[in-house]
Design a protein around this motif. Structure first.
Motif, PDB file in Angstrom:
ATOM      1  N   THR A 168     -18.274  40.328 -33.982  1.00 10.41           N
ATOM      2  CA  THR A 168     -18.191  41.668 -34.546  1.00 10.41           C
ATOM      3  C   THR A 168     -18.181  42.717 -33.438  1.00 10.41           C
ATOM      4  O   THR A 168     -19.020  42.689 -32.521  1.00 10.41           O
ATOM      5  N   VAL A 169     -17.207  43.632 -33.501  1.00 10.27           N
ATOM      6  CA  VAL A 169     -17.073  44.695 -32.509  1.00 10.27           C
ATOM      7  C   VAL A 169     -16.854  46.009 -33.237  1.00 10.27           C
ATOM      8  O   VAL A 169     -16.491  46.044 -34.404  1.00 10.27           O
ATOM      9  N   SER A 170     -17.079  47.108 -32.497  1.00  5.16           N
ATOM     10  CA  SER A 170     -16.861  48.429 -33.075  1.00  5.16           C
ATOM     11  C   SER A 170     -15.403  48.827 -32.907  1.00  5.16           C
ATOM     12  O   SER A 170     -14.631  48.178 -32.198  1.00  5.16           O
ATOM     13  N   ALA A 171     -15.033  49.937 -33.555  1.00  4.12           N
ATOM     14  CA  ALA A 171     -13.657  50.420 -33.446  1.00  4.12           C
ATOM     15  C   ALA A 171     -13.331  50.812 -32.008  1.00  4.12           C
ATOM     16  O   ALA A 171     -12.218  50.581 -31.519  1.00  4.12           O
ATOM     17  N   ASP A 172     -14.306  51.400 -31.300  1.00  2.99           N
ATOM     18  CA  ASP A 172     -14.067  51.788 -29.908  1.00  2.99           C
ATOM     19  C   ASP A 172     -13.931  50.562 -29.011  1.00  2.99           C
ATOM     20  O   ASP A 172     -13.106  50.548 -28.081  1.00  2.99           O
ATOM     21  N   GLU A 173     -14.703  49.529 -29.288  1.00  4.17           N
ATOM     22  CA  GLU A 173     -14.688  48.341 -28.436  1.00  4.17           C
ATOM     23  C   GLU A 173     -13.410  47.532 -28.571  1.00  4.17           C
ATOM     24  O   GLU A 173     -12.950  46.899 -27.620  1.00  4.17           O
ATOM     25  N   ILE A 174     -12.804  47.547 -29.743  1.00  2.49           N
ATOM     26  CA  ILE A 174     -11.628  46.701 -29.962  1.00  2.49           C
ATOM     27  C   ILE A 174     -10.343  47.338 -29.464  1.00  2.49           C
ATOM     28  O   ILE A 174      -9.334  46.662 -29.283  1.00  2.49           O
ATOM     29  N   ALA A 175     -10.355  48.654 -29.234  1.00  2.78           N
ATOM     30  CA  ALA A 175      -9.148  49.355 -28.793  1.00  2.78           C
ATOM     31  C   ALA A 175      -8.633  48.769 -27.481  1.00  2.78           C
ATOM     32  O   ALA A 175      -9.370  48.632 -26.510  1.00  2.78           O
ATOM     33  N   GLY A 176      -7.349  48.382 -27.471  1.00  4.15           N
ATOM     34  CA  GLY A 176      -6.709  47.877 -26.259  1.00  4.15           C
ATOM     35  C   GLY A 176      -7.011  46.424 -25.964  1.00  4.15           C
ATOM     36  O   GLY A 176      -6.508  45.880 -24.977  1.00  4.15           O
ATOM     37  N   LYS A 177      -7.821  45.738 -26.812  1.00  2.49           N
ATOM     38  CA  LYS A 177      -8.197  44.348 -26.546  1.00  2.49           C
ATOM     39  C   LYS A 177      -7.161  43.389 -27.158  1.00  2.49           C
ATOM     40  O   LYS A 177      -6.353  43.766 -28.004  1.00  2.49           O
ATOM     41  N   VAL A 797      -7.911  61.504 -62.571  1.00  2.00           N
ATOM     42  CA  VAL A 797      -8.277  61.673 -61.159  1.00  2.00           C
ATOM     43  C   VAL A 797      -7.860  60.433 -60.376  1.00  2.00           C
ATOM     44  O   VAL A 797      -7.985  59.300 -60.853  1.00  2.00           O
ATOM     45  N   ASP A 798      -7.305  60.663 -59.193  1.00  2.00           N
ATOM     46  CA  ASP A 798      -6.954  59.597 -58.252  1.00  2.00           C
ATOM     47  C   ASP A 798      -7.560  59.937 -56.900  1.00  2.00           C
ATOM     48  O   ASP A 798      -7.766  61.116 -56.565  1.00  2.00           O
ATOM     49  N   PHE A 799      -7.825  58.902 -56.106  1.00  2.97           N
ATOM     50  CA  PHE A 799      -8.416  59.078 -54.786  1.00  2.97           C
ATOM     51  C   PHE A 799      -7.491  58.471 -53.729  1.00  2.97           C
ATOM     52  O   PHE A 799      -6.936  57.383 -53.924  1.00  2.97           O
ATOM     53  N   ILE A 800      -7.324  59.189 -52.630  1.00  9.17           N
ATOM     54  CA  ILE A 800      -6.514  58.698 -51.507  1.00  9.17           C
ATOM     55  C   ILE A 800      -7.365  58.795 -50.241  1.00  9.17           C
ATOM     56  O   ILE A 800      -7.833  59.873 -49.874  1.00  9.17           O
ATOM     57  N   TYR A 801      -7.584  57.643 -49.595  1.00  7.39           N
ATOM     58  CA  TYR A 801      -8.391  57.568 -48.388  1.00  7.39           C
ATOM     59  C   TYR A 801      -7.470  57.367 -47.176  1.00  7.39           C
ATOM     60  O   TYR A 801      -6.585  56.508 -47.209  1.00  7.39           O
ATOM     61  N   LYS A 802      -7.709  58.117 -46.119  1.00  6.58           N
ATOM     62  CA  LYS A 802      -6.970  57.935 -44.872  1.00  6.58           C
ATOM     63  C   LYS A 802      -7.977  57.827 -43.730  1.00  6.58           C
ATOM     64  O   LYS A 802      -8.842  58.690 -43.569  1.00  6.58           O
ATOM     65  N   THR A 803      -7.896  56.741 -42.949  1.00  7.71           N
ATOM     66  CA  THR A 803      -8.828  56.535 -41.849  1.00  7.71           C
ATOM     67  C   THR A 803      -8.212  56.954 -40.527  1.00  7.71           C
ATOM     68  O   THR A 803      -6.985  56.977 -40.373  1.00  7.71           O
ATOM     69  N   ASP A 804      -9.063  57.268 -39.564  1.00  4.29           N
ATOM     70  CA  ASP A 804      -8.600  57.653 -38.232  1.00  4.29           C
ATOM     71  C   ASP A 804      -7.913  56.483 -37.542  1.00  4.29           C
ATOM     72  O   ASP A 804      -8.191  55.309 -37.822  1.00  4.29           O
ATOM     73  N   SER A 805      -7.026  56.827 -36.619  1.00  8.40           N
ATOM     74  CA  SER A 805      -6.341  55.791 -35.848  1.00  8.40           C
ATOM     75  C   SER A 805      -7.260  55.264 -34.744  1.00  8.40           C
ATOM     76  O   SER A 805      -8.248  55.906 -34.358  1.00  8.40           O
ATOM     77  N   ILE A 806      -6.931  54.083 -34.254  1.00 12.66           N
ATOM     78  CA  ILE A 806      -7.632  53.487 -33.109  1.00 12.66           C
ATOM     79  C   ILE A 806      -6.616  53.332 -31.994  1.00 12.66           C
ATOM     80  O   ILE A 806      -5.633  52.600 -32.147  1.00 12.66           O
ATOM     81  N   GLU A 807      -6.813  54.029 -30.890  1.00 12.47           N
ATOM     82  CA  GLU A 807      -5.856  54.010 -29.793  1.00 12.47           C
ATOM     83  C   GLU A 807      -6.530  53.515 -28.520  1.00 12.47           C
ATOM     84  O   GLU A 807      -7.700  53.820 -28.256  1.00 12.47           O
ATOM     85  N   LYS A 808      -5.769  52.734 -27.750  1.00  4.23           N
ATOM     86  CA  LYS A 808      -6.318  52.253 -26.483  1.00  4.23           C
ATOM     87  C   LYS A 808      -6.370  53.410 -25.501  1.00  4.23           C
ATOM     88  O   LYS A 808      -5.542  54.322 -25.518  1.00  4.23           O
ATOM     89  N   LYS A 809      -7.350  53.377 -24.614  1.00  3.19           N
ATOM     90  CA  LYS A 809      -7.529  54.453 -23.661  1.00  3.19           C
ATOM     91  C   LYS A 809      -6.482  54.361 -22.572  1.00  3.19           C
ATOM     92  O   LYS A 809      -6.133  53.283 -22.129  1.00  3.19           O
TER      93      LYS A 809
END
Length: 809
Positions: A168-177, A797-809
């Motif tokens: 298990t890794v975080s979103a920041d840790e997996i970027a670019g891996k 009612v409808d719901f739309i979820y949008k998550t942030d992108s994960i980009e490599k540094k």
């Protein structure tokens, strides 16, 4: 009604019934999802920008798609909730777009809302807030489109988690891996409603269908797999779509061992330089609202009635086969007594016959034979009576069997009719598949044509967009307008312009450089001539007549000689080029040129954002389009299966018809047997009466021995024939007994393992599942808003979820 123990058959039936209901609901949802996509905002431009979606010309589409008879009955409120979340799924901002439609009054419209920072986004209508914190809009007969910020807890929460190579890794840790990656989306349904199920008040979750999707670049992801969904690759990217129904497992009270309803979506892939642009999730709670369960109840009642008839018929078949077996068993048991009586009858007849021939030797032998004959006749009479009783039981059992067979045939006919109705419905759905696919494709091509026009209007050159190539074409245009490329293009364009401008003044620059060099050479010549003055002083002295013409000629000749030398000319060329480069650099660093470069970069960035928004819109419709194709393929496959089942019911009906015919023939045969045994019983009674008379008369008969001898001879021959046929009779009864035993066991097994299991499942699991579906539907209809709604309004009612992108540094 008689019940039996349940087995795995009822589990199989309930599981398939559930799958069928859920599949139907999902098919309906996929068809309706186009409206949800089009209604990303009923006019909320800044919301669309936040989500990266173009919304021009969507308001009219939403109006047309949502105008139903129900909507026209009274004022309604359509609500779209946009959730901007971080890469872990936690909500950062909630933007709500509301559309008050069906306004048919010139007065004010009252609305209830707990949103913050409410503003009108599609008109100039104003509102006031009364003492009850209710909004009063001056609608003037027009629909109202407004937007605000939500603060209420969401009914369904998202949680995104990531694993790399099992860790298990975080979103920041997996970027670019790189490695084996698992992306899991868990959904927590916290919205519950109290409803009544079978007279008891229970709490169920509001049914939310969660549709999540993402787009994975083939440069970064390979071997993509998704649970509860589908991955579609177009050669450059993989479009991933998955669904879940959080809380539905508990609401329907289904054991996970029988069927597991998903409450998460999991994507696995091999990744290189992991990057994730975003994920989009649509949540809808009205998936069961339009399902008419009254028709389902009617069909279930018909099915139950048919199954009741089938079970009654099966019971009669079992009873009849048991009676048949018992009767034949009795017949078999008593056949020994019958054979024994026939043997004694034969012995007695033989003795009588012998005694008649030897009447002259004495009447004692005749008397003894007559007694033996009478005993045998008595046993024969008893055996015939028991045989007649067994034949009666056999005839009764076969009558029951024939009646049961007829009821089974009627049940098979009802089942065939029910399946034919189902197959007909699926056939109609399947016949519309081509039209549905064609319509979806036509809409897609229209969107692509509009995109071609927008690209051309922006001054960009690209291949004509198609369903297959739009992704690669737009991605190529977007890449060409990256910040790095835009910066290079703007800089090179400015450099080319400045360089051309400076080079156009090269002659002027060279003349100035040459003048400077000439001045330096002149001063060197003056020093060599012993004239201690600068070039300017020398020119002033010449002008004042202080330098002789001879000296002027010497200086001029010396300067001209050095100026024409290759070394001086090379220096002039070098200095000229240096001056040109210096002027170019100075101009490039000027505020004016730098402003032009930045303006070019900004224009390219704006174009890239427009292209990205356009691609996102096309990707969203492509997901819907692929869903339509999958849905129609599933309907076609279900239709094919239904036709096969229908053919099987026809075969079953033919078999039950044959069973009825065979049972009738068997009943006719048993009636003939009963008639024959009755005659046999009557004949043996007459025989017994005759032997008794013979026994009593033998003592007095002393004369007429010749007649007596003839009569006993005929009697002896007849009994011999009866004795010879007795063995064949016993063999036939044994074979009949074995067949009756097999029939009886088979009918019991058929009823217990087949008919009873089906009836138990229909009376238990199916009814319970339908009741719970009704309860879930009721809970769904209760939940029709997020931010509040007036009592006199319809809601959706409808719901739309949008998550942030994960980009490599």
């Amino acid at each position: 009604m008689k019940k039996t123990n349940k087995n795995n058959n009822h589990k199989f039936l309930s599981k398939n019934y559930i799958k069928g209901a859920i599949s139907g609901a999902l098919a309906l949802t996929i068809l309706c999802s186009g409206v949800g996509v089009a209604a990303y905002s009923a006019g909320a431009d800044n919301t669309a920008q936040a989500l990266g979606v173009q919304t021009e010309s969507t308001v009219e589409a939403v109006k047309k798609a949502s105008t139903t008879k129900e909507a026209l009955k009274k004022l309604s409120k359509n609500e779209t909730v946009y959730v901007i979340a971080d890469a872990n799924g936690a909500a950062k901002k909630i933007i709500v777009s509301d559309w008050l439609k069906g306004v048919d009054t010139k007065g004010k419209v009252k609305d209830v809302s707990n949103l913050k920072d409410v503003k009108n986004v599609k008109g100039d209508e104003t509102y006031t807030v009364n003492e009850d914190n209710a909004y009063e809009w001056a609608a003037n007969g027009d629909d109202i489109y407004y937007q605000g910020t939500g603060t209420t807890e969401l009914p369904v929460k998202l949680k995104l988690s990531y694993k790399l190579n099992g860790k298990t890794v975080s979103a920041d840790e997996i970027a670019g891996k790189s490695g084996k990656v698992t992306i899991r989306i868990d959904y927590e349904n916290t919205q519950k409603e109290k409803v009544k199920i079978n007279g008891k008040t229970e709490e169920v979750n509001v049914p939310f269908l969660m549709l999540s999707g993402m787009i994975l670049d083939d440069d970064n992801f390979k071997n993509v797999e998704v649970s509860n969904g589908k991955a579609i690759n177009d050669g450059t990217r993989t479009i991933v779509a998955g669904f879940a129904l959080p809380g539905m497992q508990d609401s329907l009270d289904i054991d996970k061992d029988e069927m597991e309803i998903p409450d998460y979506v999991e994507i696995t892939a091999d990744t290189t330089d992991f990057e994730l642009s975003t994920t989009m999730t649509v949540a809808m709670n009205d998936i069961f609202n339009d399902v008419d369960f009254s028709k389902v109840d009617d069909k279930v009642d018909e099915l139950k009635d048919s199954l009741d008839e089938l079970e009654d018929a099966a019971e009669q078949l079992v009873d009849g086969s048991s009676q048949l077996y018992d009767g034949i068993g009795t017949l078999l048991d008593k056949s020994g007594t019958l054979i024994e009586g026939i043997d004694k009858l034969y012995d007695g007849a033989e003795q009588v016959n012998s005694g008649a021939k030897k009447l002259d030797s004495g009447a004692d032998g005749l008397s003894s034979g007559a007694k033996t004959l009478d005993d045998g006749a008595s046993k024969l009479k008893n055996g015939a009576s028991q045989l007649d009783s067994g034949a009666s039981q056999l005839d009764s059992g076969l009558a029951t069997l024939a009646g049961g067979a007829s009821q089974v045939d009627n049940g098979a006919a009802s089942l065939s009719s029910y399946v034919a109705t189902l197959a007909g419905g699926l056939g109609k759905l399947s016949s519309n598949s081509a039209t549905l696919n064609g319509g979806a494709e036509q809409v897609f091509n229209t969107l692509l044509s509009t995109a071609d026009t927008q690209i051309a209007a922006a001054g960009l050159t690209a291949d004509k967009l198609t369903i297959k190539n739009y992704d690669s074409v737009l991605e190529g245009l977007i890449s060409s307008l990256s910040d790095e490329n835009a910066q290079k293009l703007a800089y090179n364009t400015a450099l080319e312009t400045v360089t051309a401008t400076v080079n156009s003044q090269k002659d002027v620059i060279r003349t100035a450089v040459e003048a400077t060099v000439r001045k330096s050479v002149t001063e060197q010549v003056l020093v060599a001539a012993g004239l201690g003055m600068t070039a300017d002083q020398y020119d002033a002295a010449v002008a004042a007549g202080q330098v002789s013409e001879e000296v002027q000629a010497q200086v001029s000749t010396a300067v001209s000689t050095q100026m024409s030398s290759s070394a001086v000319q090379t220096a002039i060329d070098s200095n000229t080029e240096a001056q040109i480069q210096s002027l170019i650099e100075t101009n490039m660093n000027s505020e004016e040129v730098q402003s032009q470069i930045q303006a070019g970069v900004a224009k390219a960035q704006a174009g890239r954002k427009s292209l990205q928004a356009l691609k996102t819109q096309l990707d969203s419709y492509n997901t819907f389009y692929q869903g339509v194709l999958s849905y129609t393929a599933g309907v076609d496959q279900a239709n094919e299966g239904a036709q096969q089942i229908l053919a099987g019911t026809y075969t079953l009906k033919d078999g039950t018809g044959s069973l009825v015919s065979g049972a009738g023939q068997l009943k006719n045969g048993s009636s003939s047997l009963k008639s024959g045994t009755s005659e046999l019983k009557s004949g043996t009674s007459t025989l017994k009466d005759g032997t008794s008379s013979l026994k009593s008369g033998v003592k007095t008969l002393k004369n007429g021995t010749s007649s007596l001898s003839d009569g006993t001879k005929s009697l002896f021959e007849g009994v011999g024939t009866l004795k010879d046929g007795s063995a064949a009779l016993v063999d036939g009864v044994k074979q009949l007994n074995d067949g009756a035993m097999t029939l009886s066991k088979g009918m019991k097994k058929f009823k217990e393992e087949g008919i009873d299991s089906i009836v138990d499942a229909a009376n238990g699991d199916v009814k319970d599942i339908i009741d719970r579906f009704k309860a879930v539907q009721k809970a769904s209809k209760k939940y029709n808003n997020y931010s509040g709604i007036s009592d006199d309004m319809n809601g959706k009612v409808d719901f739309i979820y949008k998550t942030d992108s994960i980009e490599k540094k």
